[in-house]
Design an enzyme around this catalytic site. Structure first.
Site, PDB file in Angstrom:
ATOM      1  N   ASP A  81      -1.460  -1.990  11.099  1.00 43.40           N
ATOM      2  CA  ASP A  81      -1.884  -3.365  11.318  1.00 43.40           C
ATOM      3  C   ASP A  81      -2.917  -3.733  10.258  1.00 43.40           C
ATOM      4  O   ASP A  81      -3.845  -2.954   9.999  1.00 43.40           O
ATOM      5  CB  ASP A  81      -2.494  -3.525  12.711  1.00 43.40           C
ATOM      6  CG  ASP A  81      -2.945  -4.941  12.972  1.00 43.40           C
ATOM      7  OD1 ASP A  81      -2.112  -5.752  13.416  1.00 43.40           O
ATOM      8  OD2 ASP A  81      -4.128  -5.260  12.705  1.00 43.40           O
ATOM      9  N   LYS A 112      -3.332   3.047  -1.992  1.00 46.41           N
ATOM     10  CA  LYS A 112      -4.602   3.761  -1.875  1.00 46.41           C
ATOM     11  C   LYS A 112      -4.387   4.998  -1.024  1.00 46.41           C
ATOM     12  O   LYS A 112      -3.671   4.975  -0.043  1.00 46.41           O
ATOM     13  CB  LYS A 112      -5.672   2.881  -1.221  1.00 46.41           C
ATOM     14  CG  LYS A 112      -5.990   1.610  -2.001  1.00 46.41           C
ATOM     15  CD  LYS A 112      -7.020   0.784  -1.262  1.00 46.41           C
ATOM     16  CE  LYS A 112      -7.359  -0.477  -2.025  1.00 46.41           C
ATOM     17  NZ  LYS A 112      -6.229  -1.395  -2.117  1.00 46.41           N
ATOM     18  N   ASP A 144       0.831  -1.201   0.000  1.00 50.62           N
ATOM     19  CA  ASP A 144       0.000   0.000   0.000  1.00 50.62           C
ATOM     20  C   ASP A 144       0.863   1.247   0.000  1.00 50.62           C
ATOM     21  O   ASP A 144       2.059   1.203   0.298  1.00 50.62           O
ATOM     22  CB  ASP A 144      -0.907   0.014   1.244  1.00 50.62           C
ATOM     23  CG  ASP A 144      -2.089  -0.932   1.105  1.00 50.62           C
ATOM     24  OD1 ASP A 144      -2.348  -1.385  -0.019  1.00 50.62           O
ATOM     25  OD2 ASP A 144      -2.736  -1.215   2.126  1.00 50.62           O
TER      26      ASP A 144
END
Length: 470
Positions: free
Chosen positions: A301, A268, A246
């Protein structure tokens, strides 16, 4: 680097050693162990040389440049500085690699400290700058590396050709060997010196590997600081063949991924989904079914607003093996680095984590509950809806004077903390950039005394910033 680490094959090659004392004796043993065709030049020899006198040629004379003829490597190990200097100068003129023991300035190569698990060899060097430190490192490595490491390497050498025949893909073979070398079963067989059983275990593993599907490991990368990676997370990203990551994963953490791994960005940002979730799911399945060891690397997480559960549901439906490595979530990491305790006996008995994104059905959270005064409210991805959040909390009873903080790029060298009150939330949010975390509660006021990270970073209140802009 001052020296290029490399291993030289000396088997049957001519090497000259000048000297006949104890230091020369140690170098002679090392060079002979490597198979060198050794010529030793020294008027006299230590008595211990006679134990293996049939393995080298001794010229009982003083060194002259003529002794260098036909040699590929030269070592000077005398206590005569003039002789050592002559060896160095003469070898240099002929373009030969030369080592003058304990004299790095007169050495074009040096001998490292060696951990010998032949055929596995580990070399450690400080370039002559810190020999005691090197000795300590070698002792530590000696204790860490199992004694059967060399036997394991010999065994893998015997099975290597069979592995090439059974597994045509380089990535398949690499995966097979990585799993084999990490196996406690194989280690136990070798420890017991059950060579036949160990070889059979490897051959059985090859048969199973032909039809083996890959696996996916969902890994939490933590809030940004590479030092906050768990040991298991580091191990997984260094073993991965494919890493889907990510945008919240820091470049410093991506630098830890093994160099030959395939890196795929599925980043994102709030308001800018560069890769649809469906495409990410498809890639996970595709890479795993091709037999790859896949790491899905997520900031913080993976189960804390990371859609990790959704991705695992897809993998479960496809019958793909998976596991999870938790990470330090931003709410824990960023607040700690900002000097803001999430709970405190005098200020907050609980902490609530929410996302600033709207739910798909447009349903609002329970603002009455979120406005409770005895808790810390932490909002992920809340910048774009900060004005709405501010209005809802105040209208449901939270004081507009409640301390707040926006932690931008928490735990990284670029961390910035904006502080103010709930009345300032929308204005502060307009000055912040993603990724940012919003913290609301009385515990924020403790930052004035507890801030410890990022000296010189912005720590003023909204009121101070407004004055400076006037």
């Amino acid at each position: 680097m001052d020296y290029l680490p490399m291993f030289a094959k000396l088997d049957g090659r001519p090497v000259l050693l000048v000297g006949g004392g104890e230091v020369a004796l140690r170098k002679a043993r090392l060079l002979l162990a490597a198979g060198a065709r050794l010529t030793l030049v020294s008027p006299e020899l230590e008595p211990d040389f006679h134990q293996f006198a049939d393995r080298f040629t001794h010229l009982a004379e003083r060194f002259t440049p003529a002794h260098l003829t036909g040699q590929i490597l030269v070592v000077a190990a005398t206590d005569d500085l003039e002789v050592n200097a002559l060896v160095y100068q003469s070898a240099n003129q002929l373009g030969l690699f030369v080592n003058v023991v304990d004299d790095p300035k007169r050495s074009s190569f040096i001998f490292p400290s060696i951990i010998d698990r032949s055929p596995i060899m580990v070399a450690v060097s400080s370039g002559g700058k810190a020999p005691v430190l090197v000795r300590l490192l070698r002792e530590r490595l000696e204790s860490l590396l199992p004694r059967h490491l060399g036997a394991l390497a010999e065994l893998s050498g015997r099975v290597r050709d069979q592995a090439k025949r059974v597994l045509s893909s380089i990535s398949d073979r690499r995966r097979f060997w990585e799993r084999a070398f990490a196996s406690n079963t194989l280690a136990g067989l070798i420890e017991k010196e059950d060579w036949q059983g160990a070889e059979q275990w490897l051959n059985d593993g090859l048969d199973q590997a032909k039809n083996e599907v890959g696996e996916v490991v969902l890994v939490g990368a933590g809030p940004g600081d590479p030092g906050l990676l768990t040991l298991k997370a580091l191990q997984q990203i260094q073993q991965a063949e494919v890493v889907l990551y990510d945008q919240l994963v820091s470049p410093e953490i991506l630098d830890l991924v093994r160099r030959d791994a395939t890196l795929v960005s599925v980043g994102k940002k709030a308001g800018a989904h560069s890769v649809p979730q469906e495409e990410t799911n498809r890639l996970l399945v595709e890479y795993a079914k091709a037999g790859n060891r896949v790491v899905r690397l997520k900031g913080g997480d993976p189960f804390m607003f990371g859609r990790g559960g959704e991705e695992l549901e897809v993998l479960a439906e496809e019958g793909i093996p998976f596991s999870v490595v938790p990470g330090i979530t931003a709410a824990a990491g960023a607040t700690a680095y900002a000097g803001i305790p999430l709970t405190h006996r005098d200020h907050a008995q609980s902490a609530v984590f929410i996302t600033g994104h709207c739910q798909i059905d447009g349903k609002e959270p329970d603002w009455q509950q979120l406005a409770a005064t005895s808790q810390t409210l932490v909002i992920y991805m809340g910048l774009m809806r900060s004005e709405h959040i501010q209005q809802q909390l105040v209208s449901h009873g939270r004081s507009s004077a409640t301390p707040i903080a926006i932690i931008e790029r928490g735990t990284t060298a670029r961390q910035r903390v904006l502080t103010g009150t709930l009345a300032d939330l929308a204005e502060l949010a307009a000055q912040a950039v993603s990724p940012s975390l919003i913290v609301i509660g009385e515990v924020v006021a403790l930052r004035e005394r507890l801030a410890w990270f990022g000296e010189g970073q912005q720590q003023g209140t909204c009121d101070l910033k407004l004055v400076s802009l006037a």
